[in-house]
Motif scaffolding. Structure first.
Motif, PDB file in Angstrom:
ATOM      1  N   PRO A 131       3.149  -2.086  -1.687  1.00 21.53           N
ATOM      2  CA  PRO A 131       2.635  -3.299  -2.335  1.00 21.53           C
ATOM      3  C   PRO A 131       1.591  -2.942  -3.378  1.00 21.53           C
ATOM      4  CG  PRO A 131       2.639  -3.528   0.064  1.00 21.53           C
ATOM      5  CD  PRO A 131       2.935  -2.093  -0.229  1.00 21.53           C
ATOM      6  N   ALA A 132       1.465  -3.767  -4.413  1.00 24.24           N
ATOM      7  CA  ALA A 132       0.535  -3.495  -5.506  1.00 24.24           C
ATOM      8  C   ALA A 132      -0.900  -3.331  -5.012  1.00 24.24           C
ATOM      9  CB  ALA A 132       0.621  -4.607  -6.543  1.00 24.24           C
ATOM     10  N   ALA A 133      -1.269  -4.087  -3.974  1.00 23.29           N
ATOM     11  CA  ALA A 133      -2.641  -4.042  -3.462  1.00 23.29           C
ATOM     12  C   ALA A 133      -3.005  -2.679  -2.878  1.00 23.29           C
ATOM     13  CB  ALA A 133      -2.839  -5.130  -2.412  1.00 23.29           C
ATOM     14  N   LEU A 134      -2.002  -1.921  -2.459  1.00 26.51           N
ATOM     15  CA  LEU A 134      -2.260  -0.625  -1.829  1.00 26.51           C
ATOM     16  C   LEU A 134      -2.088   0.556  -2.778  1.00 26.51           C
ATOM     17  CD1 LEU A 134      -0.409  -1.120   1.592  1.00 26.51           C
ATOM     18  CD2 LEU A 134      -2.853  -1.380   1.117  1.00 26.51           C
ATOM     19  N   ARG A 135      -1.573   0.302  -3.960  1.00 20.61           N
ATOM     20  CA  ARG A 135      -1.205   1.417  -4.830  1.00 20.61           C
ATOM     21  C   ARG A 135      -2.393   2.226  -5.339  1.00 20.61           C
ATOM     22  NH1 ARG A 135       3.415  -1.848  -8.116  1.00 20.61           N
ATOM     23  NH2 ARG A 135       4.970  -1.842  -6.452  1.00 20.61           N
ATOM     24  N   TYR A 136      -3.524   1.560  -5.625  1.00 21.42           N
ATOM     25  CA  TYR A 136      -4.673   2.304  -6.145  1.00 21.42           C
ATOM     26  C   TYR A 136      -5.217   3.275  -5.112  1.00 21.42           C
ATOM     27  CZ  TYR A 136      -4.685  -0.914 -10.110  1.00 21.42           C
ATOM     28  OH  TYR A 136      -4.333  -1.617 -11.228  1.00 21.42           O
ATOM     29  N   VAL A 137      -5.346   2.800  -3.883  1.00 24.10           N
ATOM     30  CA  VAL A 137      -5.830   3.671  -2.813  1.00 24.10           C
ATOM     31  C   VAL A 137      -4.825   4.786  -2.550  1.00 24.10           C
ATOM     32  CG1 VAL A 137      -6.448   3.782  -0.368  1.00 24.10           C
ATOM     33  CG2 VAL A 137      -7.166   1.822  -1.752  1.00 24.10           C
ATOM     34  N   ALA A 138      -3.537   4.410  -2.515  1.00 18.74           N
ATOM     35  CA  ALA A 138      -2.493   5.402  -2.265  1.00 18.74           C
ATOM     36  C   ALA A 138      -2.411   6.418  -3.399  1.00 18.74           C
ATOM     37  CB  ALA A 138      -1.145   4.707  -2.086  1.00 18.74           C
ATOM     38  N   ALA A 139      -2.622   5.960  -4.627  1.00 12.50           N
ATOM     39  CA  ALA A 139      -2.574   6.877  -5.768  1.00 12.50           C
ATOM     40  C   ALA A 139      -3.705   7.897  -5.691  1.00 12.50           C
ATOM     41  CB  ALA A 139      -2.662   6.090  -7.076  1.00 12.50           C
ATOM     42  N   ALA A 140      -4.896   7.438  -5.303  1.00  7.84           N
ATOM     43  CA  ALA A 140      -6.027   8.357  -5.165  1.00  7.84           C
ATOM     44  C   ALA A 140      -5.751   9.390  -4.070  1.00  7.84           C
ATOM     45  CB  ALA A 140      -7.296   7.572  -4.847  1.00  7.84           C
ATOM     46  N   ALA A 141      -5.224   8.908  -2.937  1.00  9.77           N
ATOM     47  CA  ALA A 141      -4.888   9.830  -1.845  1.00  9.77           C
ATOM     48  C   ALA A 141      -3.779  10.777  -2.268  1.00  9.77           C
ATOM     49  CB  ALA A 141      -4.466   9.039  -0.610  1.00  9.77           C
ATOM     50  N   GLY A 142      -2.816  10.259  -3.017  1.00  7.02           N
ATOM     51  CA  GLY A 142      -1.710  11.092  -3.480  1.00  7.02           C
ATOM     52  C   GLY A 142      -2.163  12.194  -4.412  1.00  7.02           C
TER      53      GLY A 142
END
Length: 228
Positions: free
Chosen positions: A158-169
């Motif tokens: 979901p779009a709401a999780l992408r920023y956090v996931a991108a940083a972790a990625g």
């Protein structure tokens, strides 16, 4: 007073724009594909085909190995977690998340990114020569598959999780990049080439998505024109 009941019945056409943004996708995809190809080619030409580049590339790898020599065993244990089985499980998880959100296209794009980028990486390993080495190691297969899995995950979240996931990625990709160098498996040029492969394949998939949207847009306009 005019009401819906007194108005003539007019067929309503929902405003759906499946082809929206197709031109930006095509142009952006082409730019990304070209840049990725240039990065991969330059990595080989400057850091493998060039004698001075090979010396520099190898010296950096040795320096990184020395820094992480005390934890080399732990680094190797982490790298061994990346296998056909673990990659398959990761793809299955990506498919489950994407399909549960009805993002079939995102799942297909993510799986294609992982498989196509790895096929290209292994193909380049097989055909590119490396002076003074028994086997070519460019591009890094580990960095390619880990980077592709990170991008594929972002596509289905979901779009709401992408920023956090991108940083972790980004942290995961950076860690994998350092790990393969610290283990002595790859030189920095191999890692850069892997980034280039991901960019090139991702750009190609973006172009295809843009063309698909253009076709859908053309069909939609044709249907509307016929119905009027």
């Amino acid at each position: 007073m005019t009401t819906l009941a007194t108005r003539p019945t007019v067929p309503l056409h929902p405003v759906v724009r499946p082809g929206g943004g197709w031109a930006a996708r095509v142009v952006g995809g082409l730019v990304l594909a070209v840049l990725g190809t240039v990065v991969t080619a330059a990595s080989w030409l400057l850091l493998v085909d060039s004698a001075s580049g090979r010396r520099f590339d190898h010296a950096v790898m040795v320096a990184v190995e020395d820094v992480f020599s005390g934890v080399r065993g732990d680094v190797l244990d982490l790298l061994r977690l990346v296998s056909i089985a673990s990659v398959g499980l990761a793809l299955l998880a990506i498919a489950v998340i994407g399909l549960s959100r009805r993002r079939v296209g995102a799942v297909a794009a993510g799986v294609a990114l992982v498989l196509v980028s790895q096929a290209i990486t292994q193909g380049l390993k097989a055909v590119l020569p490396r002076e003074g080495a028994g086997e070519n190691s460019l591009p890094s297969g580990h960095v390619t598959v880990i980077s592709a899995l990170v991008v594929a995950t972002l596509l289905v979240l979901p779009a709401a999780l992408r920023y956090v996931a991108a940083a972790a990625g980004l942290v995961v990709i950076a860690g994998a990049s350092i790990a393969v160098i610290a283990a002595g498996w790859h030189r920095p040029g191999d890692v850069l080439a892997a980034y280039g492969v991901i960019a090139a394949v991702g750009g190609g998939l973006l172009v295809l998505d843009g063309l698909r949207r253009a076709v859908l847009r053309h069909r939609q306009r044709s249907v509307v024109a016929v119905s009027q």
